[in-house]
Design an enzyme around this catalytic site. Structure first.
Site, short mmCIF file in Angstrom:
data_model
loop_
_atom_site.label_atom_id
_atom_site.label_comp_id
_atom_site.label_asym_id
_atom_site.label_seq_id
_atom_site.Cartn_x
_atom_site.Cartn_y
_atom_site.Cartn_z
N ASP A 60 1.63 6.78 5.36
CA ASP A 60 0.66 5.79 4.90
C ASP A 60 1.14 5.02 3.68
OD1 ASP A 60 -1.65 4.59 5.72
OD2 ASP A 60 -2.98 5.85 4.52
N ASP A 74 -12.05 7.02 3.95
CA ASP A 74 -10.81 6.96 4.72
C ASP A 74 -10.38 5.52 4.99
OD1 ASP A 74 -8.60 7.99 5.99
OD2 ASP A 74 -9.60 8.26 7.92
N ARG A 134 -7.37 -0.66 1.72
CA ARG A 134 -7.88 -1.96 1.28
C ARG A 134 -8.41 -1.90 -0.15
NH1 ARG A 134 -11.99 -1.75 6.20
NH2 ARG A 134 -10.08 -0.77 6.97
N ASP A 173 -2.59 10.70 3.04
CA ASP A 173 -3.98 10.31 3.26
C ASP A 173 -4.72 11.41 4.01
OD1 ASP A 173 -6.37 9.02 3.55
OD2 ASP A 173 -5.68 7.63 5.10
N LYS A 202 0.85 -1.19 0.00
CA LYS A 202 0.00 0.00 0.00
C LYS A 202 0.89 1.24 0.00
CE LYS A 202 -2.93 2.67 3.16
NZ LYS A 202 -3.52 2.72 4.53
N GLU A 255 -9.23 3.58 2.56
CA GLU A 255 -8.82 3.51 1.16
C GLU A 255 -7.74 2.48 0.89
OE1 GLU A 255 -5.47 5.05 2.89
OE2 GLU A 255 -7.52 5.70 3.28
N LYS A 314 -10.09 13.71 7.45
CA LYS A 314 -9.54 13.55 8.79
C LYS A 314 -9.45 14.90 9.50
CE LYS A 314 -6.35 9.76 7.51
NZ LYS A 314 -6.78 8.70 8.43
#
Length: 522
Positions: A311, A373, A377, A293, A288, A375, A300
């Site tokens: 991230d 949020d 996966r 993010d 990933k 995202e 957020k």
């Protein structure tokens, strides 16, 4: 006319080329070397660390003290051995070498008291040595089975990136082993240390330096010099057109920062026919790579957004592991080793994907978005499907800073892993203890947990109904469902390493040691 002000030295990378230079040609390195003549570095004007367990540390200090005729060093080690705290204990010995004043810091590492904790106690090494090894000579005095984890723990202690006007003069750290020569491990440790520091630098660099495009260009530059490696990139609207709906939708709103899928393959035999027609073979490492993010439409708050440059820690970790493995010769089986990086910025702006959207993935399944949020996966679902359908790998590993709930499951020192069989799970736990990058099982129970994603309108929602029901394991199983629908018949490993990916303000390069140890590279 007065001359325009110019900085005396460059303190930040302004282009992709600069990022590449900073990461591939660092001004400071951690170099593993043969022991050589005892105490030579002290005579050359460098201070020293001696780290290890009792009595190995005492023996190393005694040998160096005798070589230099400085009994105070041996006496300091003997005094330190009388009481070693669980958090580690240090003692400083200072003395004259000729007319120069030299300092040796002794770090006594306590034994692990639990069967799940690495015997080398990398947590103790990080606590005492982080940021304190610049220009130093480090002598490691541990049992042979602790050399790998101790060496990697030391390698993490010299952060590779900072952007300050005033910085100390660059100075390498050298690392040596007291006792039996390390043999072939020495070369592999140097490759792994370099790759760990690449992963650390990628994560520590801010989002105005590391974006999907700069990440892509760096990865391609790093892979360019490697033999028997091929690279392929699917980028921007091509992702949409080819059906990678998860990755495309997450990254499509980031202005001039298009998402991309980067696929690297090391194939020592050069044979493509078996991969296309035979049974699944080789390993695919899927990471990933969310370079920043914001949370997207589910924005957020400030407190939750700061630090989200990290991230992409999963992509940094798997790329570092792939890079080290290839430099060490690849998989011991000589099977293909793939690296699949799912890179995007989860931004906000015109055209961003929204809660209530339904998107179509490369696996063929649809996801109803109930949390933009969640995202990671979504992009990994496309990445593992690519590994199954296009690469036909036998073992597919995905790694991600996937959930904050990971720490609730397995704490801040251990990743949460899911594995499709007990043997694989045991292997990865053992690799974590060997490398010092801890891993502990979550719940691989799709029959109990996948109902958390039930949707009336799509194949599944992307976030759970009940956040108190093994949330970290559920997130991994979302990816697993897409992998199975893509036709994967081999093994699968999921690694959620959100908290182990950083310590304080700095990245740890987590994943390089764990994956290299598990793949048999070291």
């Amino acid at each position: 006319m007065a001359k325009a002000w110019e900085p005396s030295k460059k303190i930040r990378p302004d282009t992709a080329e600069d990022v590449i230079d900073v990461l591939l040609h660092p001004k400071e390195q951690v170099q593993f070397q043969e022991l050589g003549k005892l105490g030579a570095s002290l005579k050359e004007g460098r201070d020293m660390w001696i780290i290890g367990s009792i009595p190995e540390l005492q023996q190393a200090a005694k040998d160096i003290a005798e070589a230099l005729n400085v009994p105070v060093l041996a006496a300091a080690a003997d005094a330190l051995a009388k009481k070693v705290e669980n958090s580690g204990s240090t003692k400083v010995a200072s003395f004259l070498i000729g007319e120069e004043f030299r300092t040796v810091t002794l770090l006594a590492v306590p034994q692990a008291q639990s069967r799940v904790v690495c015997k080398a106690r990398p947590d103790v090494i990080a606590k005492h040595m982080q940021g304190k090894i610049r220009g130093k000579d480090i002598v490691i005095a541990v049992a042979e089975d602790n050399r790998l984890a101790t060496g990697l723990a030391v390698a993490r202690c010299l952060p590779p990136f900072a952007s300050k006007a005033e910085t100390p003069n660059p100075a390498d750290a050298t690392v040596r082993f007291h006792g039996a020569p390390p043999g072939p491990l020495l070369v592999k440790l140097n490759h792994m240390a370099t790759s760990i520091r690449v992963a650390q630098g990628l994560v520590d660099m801010p989002p105005n330096f590391i974006q999907p495009v700069t990440f892509k260009e760096f990865v391609l530059a790093a892979a360019k010099t490697l033999e028997k490696v091929t690279a392929n990139v699917i980028e921007g609207t091509e992702l949409r057109d080819k059906g990678y709906g998860g990755l495309w939708n997450v990254g499509k709103s980031a202005d001039q920062r298009p998402p991309c899928l980067i696929v690297l393959t090391h194939n020592p035999t050069g044979s493509e026919s078996e991969r296309e027609s035979g049974p699944p073979v080789g390993v695919a490492l899927v990471g990933k790579g969310i370079t920043y993010d914001t949370g997207g439409a589910a924005l957020k708050p400030r407190e939750g957004m700061c630090g989200m440059k990290r991230d992409m820690g999963g992509a940094a970790g798997v790329f570092g592991a792939w890079l080290a493995a290839v430099k060490c010769g690849g998989l011991p089986t000589r099977a293909p080793l793939h690296c699949v990086l799912c890179v995007a910025e989860n931004g906000i702006g015109p055209g961003m994907f929204l809660n209530d959207d339904i998107i179509l993935h490369y696996s063929g399944l649809t996801s109803e978005i109930n949390n933009t949020d969640a995202e990671g996966r979504l992009v990994l679902a496309d990445g593992v499907a690519h590994a199954a359908k296009d690469l036909r790998a036998e073992l597919i590993v995905d790694m991600a800073t996937l959930t904050g709930a990971q720490a609730i499951s397995t704490g801040k020192h251990f990743s949460t892993i899911l594995a499709t069989d007990q043997g694989l799970e045991n292997e990865v736990v053992d690799a974590g203890r060997k490398s010092g990058e801890g891993a502990h099982p979550g719940l691989f129970a799709p029959e109990l947990l996948l109902s958390e994603f039930d949707s009336e309108f799509a194949d599944m929602k992307n976030s759970v109904k009940d956040r108190g029901n093994a949330q970290s394991s559920c997130a991994g199983l979302f990816i697993y469902k897409h992998l199975k629908h893509a036709g994967h018949q081999g093994r699968w490993l999921h690694v959620d390493m959100y908290y182990p990916s950083f310590l304080g303000e700095y990245a740890t390069g987590y994943g390089v040691g764990l994956l290299c140890a598990h793949m048999g590279v070291v």
